[in-house]
Motif scaffolding. Sequence first.
Motif, PDB file in Angstrom:
ATOM      1  N   ASN A 146     -18.598 -13.038-105.462  1.00  0.00           N
ATOM      2  CA  ASN A 146     -18.294 -11.880-104.035  1.00  0.00           C
ATOM      3  C   ASN A 146     -18.609 -13.485-102.858  1.00  0.00           C
ATOM      4  O   ASN A 146     -18.561 -13.469-101.494  1.00  0.00           O
ATOM      5  CB  ASN A 146     -19.207 -10.968-103.736  1.00  0.00           C
ATOM      6  CG  ASN A 146     -19.570 -10.346-104.191  1.00  0.00           C
ATOM      7  OD1 ASN A 146     -20.119  -9.821-105.640  1.00  0.00           O
ATOM      8  ND2 ASN A 146     -18.287  -9.260-104.259  1.00  0.00           N
ATOM      9  N   GLY A 147     -17.732 -14.479-103.385  1.00  0.00           N
ATOM     10  CA  GLY A 147     -17.066 -15.507-102.456  1.00  0.00           C
ATOM     11  C   GLY A 147     -15.606 -16.416-101.964  1.00  0.00           C
ATOM     12  O   GLY A 147     -15.688 -16.384-103.265  1.00  0.00           O
ATOM     13  N   PHE A 194     -15.043  -8.389 -99.277  1.00  0.00           N
ATOM     14  CA  PHE A 194     -14.995  -9.443-100.252  1.00  0.00           C
ATOM     15  C   PHE A 194     -14.009  -8.724-100.973  1.00  0.00           C
ATOM     16  O   PHE A 194     -14.960  -8.319-102.944  1.00  0.00           O
ATOM     17  CB  PHE A 194     -15.849 -10.454-100.448  1.00  0.00           C
ATOM     18  CG  PHE A 194     -15.610 -11.843 -99.585  1.00  0.00           C
ATOM     19  CD1 PHE A 194     -14.924 -12.055 -98.823  1.00  0.00           C
ATOM     20  CD2 PHE A 194     -17.105 -11.327 -98.623  1.00  0.00           C
ATOM     21  CE1 PHE A 194     -15.468 -13.199 -97.947  1.00  0.00           C
ATOM     22  CE2 PHE A 194     -17.178 -12.508 -97.591  1.00  0.00           C
ATOM     23  CZ  PHE A 194     -16.580 -12.635 -97.100  1.00  0.00           C
ATOM     24  N   HIS A 214     -21.155  -5.343-102.112  1.00  0.00           N
ATOM     25  CA  HIS A 214     -21.287  -6.687-101.720  1.00  0.00           C
ATOM     26  C   HIS A 214     -22.706  -7.287-101.730  1.00  0.00           C
ATOM     27  O   HIS A 214     -22.387  -8.169-102.581  1.00  0.00           O
ATOM     28  CB  HIS A 214     -21.551  -6.530-100.142  1.00  0.00           C
ATOM     29  CG  HIS A 214     -20.970  -7.904 -99.020  1.00  0.00           C
ATOM     30  ND1 HIS A 214     -20.012  -8.196 -99.160  1.00  0.00           N
ATOM     31  CD2 HIS A 214     -21.633  -8.784 -98.772  1.00  0.00           C
ATOM     32  CE1 HIS A 214     -20.263  -9.860 -98.868  1.00  0.00           C
ATOM     33  NE2 HIS A 214     -21.565  -9.553 -98.174  1.00  0.00           N
ATOM     34  N   GLN A 216     -23.685  -2.485 -95.661  1.00  0.00           N
ATOM     35  CA  GLN A 216     -23.233  -3.998 -96.391  1.00  0.00           C
ATOM     36  C   GLN A 216     -23.842  -3.573 -97.902  1.00  0.00           C
ATOM     37  O   GLN A 216     -23.161  -4.265 -98.830  1.00  0.00           O
ATOM     38  CB  GLN A 216     -23.805  -4.905 -95.898  1.00  0.00           C
ATOM     39  CG  GLN A 216     -22.541  -5.301 -94.688  1.00  0.00           C
ATOM     40  CD  GLN A 216     -22.986  -7.092 -94.194  1.00  0.00           C
ATOM     41  OE1 GLN A 216     -21.902  -7.542 -95.486  1.00  0.00           O
ATOM     42  NE2 GLN A 216     -22.536  -7.283 -92.941  1.00  0.00           N
ATOM     43  N   ASP A 219     -16.494  -4.301-103.589  1.00  0.00           N
ATOM     44  CA  ASP A 219     -17.302  -4.546-102.283  1.00  0.00           C
ATOM     45  C   ASP A 219     -15.827  -4.430-101.678  1.00  0.00           C
ATOM     46  O   ASP A 219     -14.594  -5.348-101.101  1.00  0.00           O
ATOM     47  CB  ASP A 219     -17.461  -6.741-102.228  1.00  0.00           C
ATOM     48  CG  ASP A 219     -17.929  -6.896-101.122  1.00  0.00           C
ATOM     49  OD1 ASP A 219     -17.639  -6.330 -99.996  1.00  0.00           O
ATOM     50  OD2 ASP A 219     -18.475  -8.329-101.571  1.00  0.00           O
ATOM     51  N   GLY A 271     -24.928 -15.922 -97.891  1.00  0.00           N
ATOM     52  CA  GLY A 271     -24.451 -15.165 -97.819  1.00  0.00           C
ATOM     53  C   GLY A 271     -24.463 -14.229 -95.968  1.00  0.00           C
ATOM     54  O   GLY A 271     -25.715 -14.433 -95.585  1.00  0.00           O
ATOM     55  N   ASP A 303     -20.590 -14.844-100.183  1.00  0.00           N
ATOM     56  CA  ASP A 303     -20.182 -14.902 -98.741  1.00  0.00           C
ATOM     57  C   ASP A 303     -20.265 -15.898 -98.171  1.00  0.00           C
ATOM     58  O   ASP A 303     -18.992 -17.223 -98.771  1.00  0.00           O
ATOM     59  CB  ASP A 303     -21.088 -13.560 -98.922  1.00  0.00           C
ATOM     60  CG  ASP A 303     -20.910 -13.199 -96.973  1.00  0.00           C
ATOM     61  OD1 ASP A 303     -20.129 -11.891 -96.710  1.00  0.00           O
ATOM     62  OD2 ASP A 303     -20.698 -13.953 -95.872  1.00  0.00           O
ATOM     63  N   TYR A 304     -21.049 -16.118 -96.626  1.00  0.00           N
ATOM     64  CA  TYR A 304     -21.060 -17.573 -96.108  1.00  0.00           C
ATOM     65  C   TYR A 304     -20.920 -18.499 -97.314  1.00  0.00           C
ATOM     66  O   TYR A 304     -20.392 -20.155 -96.839  1.00  0.00           O
ATOM     67  CB  TYR A 304     -21.537 -17.405 -95.100  1.00  0.00           C
ATOM     68  CG  TYR A 304     -21.396 -16.617 -94.044  1.00  0.00           C
ATOM     69  CD1 TYR A 304     -20.136 -15.604 -93.665  1.00  0.00           C
ATOM     70  CD2 TYR A 304     -21.889 -16.792 -92.551  1.00  0.00           C
ATOM     71  CE1 TYR A 304     -19.903 -14.880 -92.545  1.00  0.00           C
ATOM     72  CE2 TYR A 304     -21.857 -15.580 -91.326  1.00  0.00           C
ATOM     73  CZ  TYR A 304     -20.543 -14.864 -91.389  1.00  0.00           C
ATOM     74  OH  TYR A 304     -19.736 -14.591 -90.082  1.00  0.00           O
TER      75      TYR A 304
END
Length: 289
Positions: free
Chosen positions: A125-126, A239, A263, A168, A236, A32, A101-102
């Motif tokens: 956490n995506g 997300f 996160h 974060q 988080d 991420g 994430d990303y």
Amino acid sequence: MTKYRTVLIDGLDIFYREAGSGSNPTILLLHGFPTSSHMFRNLIPALSDRFHLVALDYPGYGNSSMPTVHEFDYTFDRLAQIVEKFIIAIDLQRYSLYVMDYGAPIGFRIAAKAPERVEALIVQNGNAYEEGIRGEFWNPVKAYWQDPSPENADKLRPFLTREMTKWQYTQGASDLEKISPDNWNIDQSLLDRPGNDEIQLALFYSYGTNPPLYPQWQEYFRKYQPPTLIVWGKNDPIFPAEGAYPYKRDLQNLEFHLLNTGHFALEEEGNAIANDIIRFMTKSGYTGQ
């Protein structure tokens, strides 16, 4: 033992970590923001006796090449293309995807395009649902999607500061003594490279291309039903857990865990996540010796 390697993709050096026997099931680990494959440094050795682990750094991150925004199109479509070419270059035929994430919009693009290659999904956490991007954190980001003006860009630049990088990692953690400061020290040193701020702003803007694809990814879930493990830091603020629950609507073979952390859940709950992966993948028929 983890090996540290580099492969040339479209003229860029793409760095990756690799461990475990290639004869075991492969897990491709997609990191991420604002980190790199470094986020998997502890998970990889915890799993490498049973799985083949591969974790790359995207262009502009970690130890991979960092072309400027004038030399490379920093979009999620383009990052997914790089990862697709990486998969081909190192000859991964079938694999499970660990997305965070990303890594989620990158991985879900790849999975929806070549579902026959994906054995299972591990989601930490995506996001793939509108419920996951409704919090206060997203307001200035959504404003930037609508109007990428210098004024709106300036409102996002604080996201690139050391204070925010540390936030974060620490926000929502249950025990701050378990979170190594090496994380934000390493990530921030890379964010602070000249020109990297413009890379991150380009990707903040490109993130707006992801929500329109959510229905396509959800259709992939419903049609192909990949075995899926959710391991989600429930505290988080980026997300939130509201983005985890909707996976239950579309996936029938789903194992669901909300963890009392934030996160970067691996920092505090890495052992629990590793154990969940071993148990889930074994149950799903994907494990080695």
